[in-house]
Scaffold this active site. Structure first.
Site, PDB file in Angstrom:
ATOM      1  N   LYS A  64       0.849  -1.136   0.025  1.00  0.00           N
ATOM      2  CA  LYS A  64      -0.106  -0.085  -0.140  1.00  0.00           C
ATOM      3  C   LYS A  64       0.758   1.235  -0.057  1.00  0.00           C
ATOM      4  O   LYS A  64       0.535   2.249  -0.699  1.00  0.00           O
ATOM      5  CB  LYS A  64      -0.946   0.111   1.248  1.00  0.00           C
ATOM      6  CG  LYS A  64      -2.267  -0.809   1.089  1.00  0.00           C
ATOM      7  CD  LYS A  64      -3.210  -0.419   1.971  1.00  0.00           C
ATOM      8  CE  LYS A  64      -4.546  -1.428   2.208  1.00  0.00           C
ATOM      9  NZ  LYS A  64      -5.307  -1.011   3.232  1.00  0.00           N
TER      10      LYS A  64
ATOM     11  N   LYS B 119      -5.030 -10.350  -6.782  1.00  0.00           N
ATOM     12  CA  LYS B 119      -6.255 -10.742  -6.049  1.00  0.00           C
ATOM     13  C   LYS B 119      -7.587  -9.444  -6.356  1.00  0.00           C
ATOM     14  O   LYS B 119      -7.228  -8.078  -6.608  1.00  0.00           O
ATOM     15  CB  LYS B 119      -6.002 -10.631  -4.323  1.00  0.00           C
ATOM     16  CG  LYS B 119      -5.878  -9.563  -3.739  1.00  0.00           C
ATOM     17  CD  LYS B 119      -5.830  -9.744  -2.338  1.00  0.00           C
ATOM     18  CE  LYS B 119      -5.595  -7.965  -1.732  1.00  0.00           C
ATOM     19  NZ  LYS B 119      -5.519  -7.886  -0.290  1.00  0.00           N
TER      20      LYS B 119
ATOM     21  N   LYS C  57     -10.805  -3.805  -3.938  1.00  0.00           N
ATOM     22  CA  LYS C  57     -11.417  -2.568  -4.229  1.00  0.00           C
ATOM     23  C   LYS C  57     -10.551  -1.365  -5.118  1.00  0.00           C
ATOM     24  O   LYS C  57     -10.989  -0.700  -5.688  1.00  0.00           O
ATOM     25  CB  LYS C  57     -12.107  -1.876  -2.945  1.00  0.00           C
ATOM     26  CG  LYS C  57     -11.344  -1.852  -1.902  1.00  0.00           C
ATOM     27  CD  LYS C  57     -11.679  -1.988  -0.554  1.00  0.00           C
ATOM     28  CE  LYS C  57     -10.607  -2.078   0.514  1.00  0.00           C
ATOM     29  NZ  LYS C  57     -11.116  -2.772   1.770  1.00  0.00           N
TER      30      LYS C  57
HETATM   31  P1  TYM Z   1     -10.431  -6.178   4.383  1.00  0.00           P
HETATM   32  O1  TYM Z   1     -11.252  -5.344   4.636  1.00  0.00           O
HETATM   33  O2  TYM Z   1      -9.294  -5.979   3.210  1.00  0.00           O
HETATM   34  O3  TYM Z   1     -10.915  -7.622   3.766  1.00  0.00           O
HETATM   35  C1  TYM Z   1     -12.203  -8.288   4.566  1.00  0.00           C
HETATM   36  C2  TYM Z   1     -12.060  -9.776   4.259  1.00  0.00           C
HETATM   37  O4  TYM Z   1     -12.356 -10.194   2.996  1.00  0.00           O
HETATM   38  C3  TYM Z   1     -10.956 -10.953   2.558  1.00  0.00           C
HETATM   39  N1  TYM Z   1     -10.676 -10.705   1.239  1.00  0.00           N
HETATM   40  C4  TYM Z   1     -10.541 -11.700   0.306  1.00  0.00           C
HETATM   41  N2  TYM Z   1     -10.872 -12.980   0.363  1.00  0.00           N
HETATM   42  C5  TYM Z   1     -10.555 -13.577  -0.745  1.00  0.00           C
HETATM   43  N3  TYM Z   1     -10.254 -13.269  -1.995  1.00  0.00           N
HETATM   44  C6  TYM Z   1     -10.156 -11.619  -1.871  1.00  0.00           C
HETATM   45  N4  TYM Z   1      -9.655 -11.236  -3.110  1.00  0.00           N
HETATM   46  C7  TYM Z   1     -10.008 -11.321  -0.978  1.00  0.00           C
HETATM   47  N5  TYM Z   1     -10.256  -9.851  -0.514  1.00  0.00           N
HETATM   48  C8  TYM Z   1     -10.461  -9.519   0.766  1.00  0.00           C
HETATM   49  C9  TYM Z   1      -9.939 -10.652   3.616  1.00  0.00           C
HETATM   50  O5  TYM Z   1      -9.033 -11.841   3.790  1.00  0.00           O
HETATM   51  C10 TYM Z   1     -10.933 -10.525   4.753  1.00  0.00           C
HETATM   52  O6  TYM Z   1     -10.938 -11.498   5.565  1.00  0.00           O
HETATM   53  N6  TYM Z   1      -7.170  -5.934   8.036  1.00  0.00           N
HETATM   54  C11 TYM Z   1      -8.401  -6.534   7.765  1.00  0.00           C
HETATM   55  C12 TYM Z   1      -9.808  -6.058   8.670  1.00  0.00           C
HETATM   56  C13 TYM Z   1      -9.477  -6.357   9.825  1.00  0.00           C
HETATM   57  C14 TYM Z   1      -9.688  -7.546  10.520  1.00  0.00           C
HETATM   58  C15 TYM Z   1      -9.316  -7.183  11.949  1.00  0.00           C
HETATM   59  C16 TYM Z   1      -9.953  -8.700  10.325  1.00  0.00           C
HETATM   60  C17 TYM Z   1      -9.075  -5.232  11.004  1.00  0.00           C
HETATM   61  N7  TYM Z   1      -9.123  -5.786  12.099  1.00  0.00           N
HETATM   62  C18 TYM Z   1      -9.452  -8.211  12.896  1.00  0.00           C
HETATM   63  C19 TYM Z   1      -9.937  -9.860  11.219  1.00  0.00           C
HETATM   64  C20 TYM Z   1      -9.413  -9.633  12.451  1.00  0.00           C
HETATM   65  C21 TYM Z   1      -8.886  -6.002   6.243  1.00  0.00           C
HETATM   66  O7  TYM Z   1      -8.241  -5.185   5.850  1.00  0.00           O
HETATM   67  O8  TYM Z   1      -9.525  -6.973   5.621  1.00  0.00           O
END
Ligand code: TYM
Length: 332
Positions: free
Chosen positions: A112, A195, A198
Site C-alpha cells: 500500500k 487478488k 476494491k
Molecule cells: P479487508 O477489509 O481488506 O477484507 C475483509 C475480508 O475479506 C477477505 N478478502 C478476500 N478473500 C478472498 N479473496 C479476495 N480477493 C479477498 N479480498 C479480501 C480478507 O481476507 C478479509 O478476511 N485488516 C482487515 C480487517 C480487519 C480484521 C481485524 C480482520 C481489521 N481488524 C481483525 C480480522 C480480525 C482487512 O483489511 O480486511
C-alpha cells in the site's frame, strides 16, 4: 463455546465477491458453532484518507451487508470498532511491544505504501496490523476467519499474544487464522494473477455485492481466460479459468474435480454462463436485503449500539487484565 472474531473495512461503497466468499460465507457458517464477534473496523479505514460522509455511509452499508449476507444478531455480536474504545487502548500497549522491524515486514503495508509513495503513507497505515492484533486479542478468540491475504496479520497477533504472555504472565488466548480452502483467494477477473480488490486498476475485474445483475453477468462473461479451450484447474497456466472454477465451487458448494468433469468437452462460454448465473442468483437477494436494511438507518444504529455494549463487556475485562499485568497503577 470457542470463540471467533473478524471484520471487514468499510472503505468502499460495497463489499466485493472476494470479501463475500473469502470471509462472510465462513462467518455465517461459524456463528452456529462459535461465540462470534463481527465488527466494522472504521479505525482501520482512516489509515488512508476517507471522506467523512462516505465513511459514515459505508459503515452502515457494511453492517447492512453483514446482516443481509446472513449474520444474525441473535447468534453473533455485531459492532463498530470506534464504538469500543478498548481497541485503541490495547493497540497502544501492543505498539510498545512490537518491533519497528517487525512492523516494517508486513507485506500489505509495503504494497500500500509503495502505491502512494512511502512519504504519503500515514503512521496509522504503518501500525495498522498492531491495531488489528488488538481487535483480535481483546476478545480472546480461538479463531479468526479471514481470506488468505490476512494470514500474515493474524500471525503477528499470535506473536504479540505469545510475547505478552511470556513477559507479563498469561493474558491472551493465542488465536489461529481460520482460512477456508474454497474462496480463500478470489482473483481479479481482468487480471487473474492479482487478488480481487476494491483498489483494482479497472472496475471490470471486480464484482461488488451491490452491482446490478446485468453488470455482474457482463463482467463475468468478459473475464480474461486464455487462448486454448480446455476447462481445467491449473493456477499456473490457466489462472483465469481456474479463478472462475473456484468462484463456482465456492458459490455452488460443488468440488472442483466434479465441476471440471462436468464441463468436459464444453467451451469457456458455458463455464462463464454457469458462473454468472450462480453468482447473480446468490447476490440478488443479498443486495435486495441490504437496501431494505439501509432504509431504516435508525434501526441499524440501534443494533450496532447493542452490539457495542455487548462487545465492551468482554473487551473491558481483557483490557483491565492487560493494564494490571503491565504495571499500570490501578485507579481507586
Ligand atoms: P479487508 O477489509 O481488506 O477484507 C475483509 C475480508 O475479506 C477477505 N478478502 C478476500 N478473500 C478472498 N479473496 C479476495 N480477493 C479477498 N479480498 C479480501 C480478507 O481476507 C478479509 O478476511 N485488516 C482487515 C480487517 C480487519 C480484521 C481485524 C480482520 C481489521 N481488524 C481483525 C480480522 C480480525 C482487512 O483489511 O480486511
Amino acid at each position: 463455546r470457542p470463540r471467533v472474531l473478524s471484520g471487514m473495512q468499510p472503505s468502499a461503497d460495497s463489499l466485493h465477491l472476494g470479501n463475500y466468499l473469502g470471509a462472510l460465507v465462513n462467518w455465517v457458517r461459524a456463528q452456529d458453532e462459535y461465540d462470534s464477534f463481527f465488527f466494522i473496523p472504521d479505525m482501520h479505514a482512516i489509515t488512508v484518507p476517507q471522506d467523512p460522509a462516505h465513511l459514515r455511509m459505508r459503515t452502515r452499508m457494511t453492517a447492512a451487508q453483514y446482516l443481509a449476507g446472513g449474520i444474525d444478531v441473535e447468534k453473533s455480536t455485531l459492532f463498530v470498532q470506534s464504538h469500543v474504545p478498548e481497541h485503541a487502548q490495547l493497540a497502544w500497549v501492543l505498539n510498545c511491544i512490537t518491533g519497528f522491524g517487525e512492523a516494517s515486514r508486513m507485506t500489505q503495508y509495503k504494497d500500500k505504501s509503495a502505491k502512494g509513495g512511502a512519504d504519503t503513507a500515514s503512521v496509522g497505515l504503518f501500525t495498522y496490523p498492531v491495531l488489528m492484533a488488538a481487535d483480535i486479542l481483546l476478545y480472546q478468540p480461538q479463531g479468526v476467519p479471514v481470506g488468505d491475504d490476512q494470514r500474515q496479520h493474524v500471525e503477528l497477533a499470535r506473536d504479540l499474544a505469545t510475547r505478552f504472555n511470556h513477559r507479563f504472565g498469561q493474558t491472551f488466548t493465542v488465536p489461529q487464522a481460520f482460512i477456508q480452502k474454497e474462496g480463500a483467494r478470489i482473483y481479479d477477473l481482468q487480471n487473474p494473477t492479482s487478488k480481487m480488490s476494491k483498489s483494482a486498476s479497472s472496475p471490470n475485474g471486480l464484482i461488488n455485492i451491490m452491482d446490478d445483475p446485468k453488470t455482474v453477468a457482463k463482467r463475468i462473461k468478459s473475464a480474461v481466460t486464455d487462448a486454448d479451450t480446455v476447462i481445467a484447474h491449473d493456477r499456473e497456466n490457466k489462472p483465469g479459468v481456474t479463478n472462475l472454477l473456484e468462484i463456482l465451487a465456492a458459490v455452488s458448494g460443488t468440488p472442483i474435480p466434479e465441476l471440471v468433469s462436468g464441463f468436459e468437452g464444453k467451451m469457456y462460454g458455458h463455464l462463464k454462463v454457469a458462473v454468472a448465473d450462480a453468482v447473480v442468483e446468490r447476490l440478488t437477494p443479498i443486495r435486495a436485503r441490504t437496501l431494505e436494511l439501509l432504509d431504516d438507518p435508525a434501526e441499524l444504529d440501534r443494533l450496532l449500539a447493542r452490539g457495542a455494549e455487548k462487545a465492551r463487556e468482554t473487551a473491558s475485562k481483557t483490557l483491565e487484565a492487560v493494564y494490571a499485568n503491565i504495571g499500570f497503577l490501578q485507579q481507586t
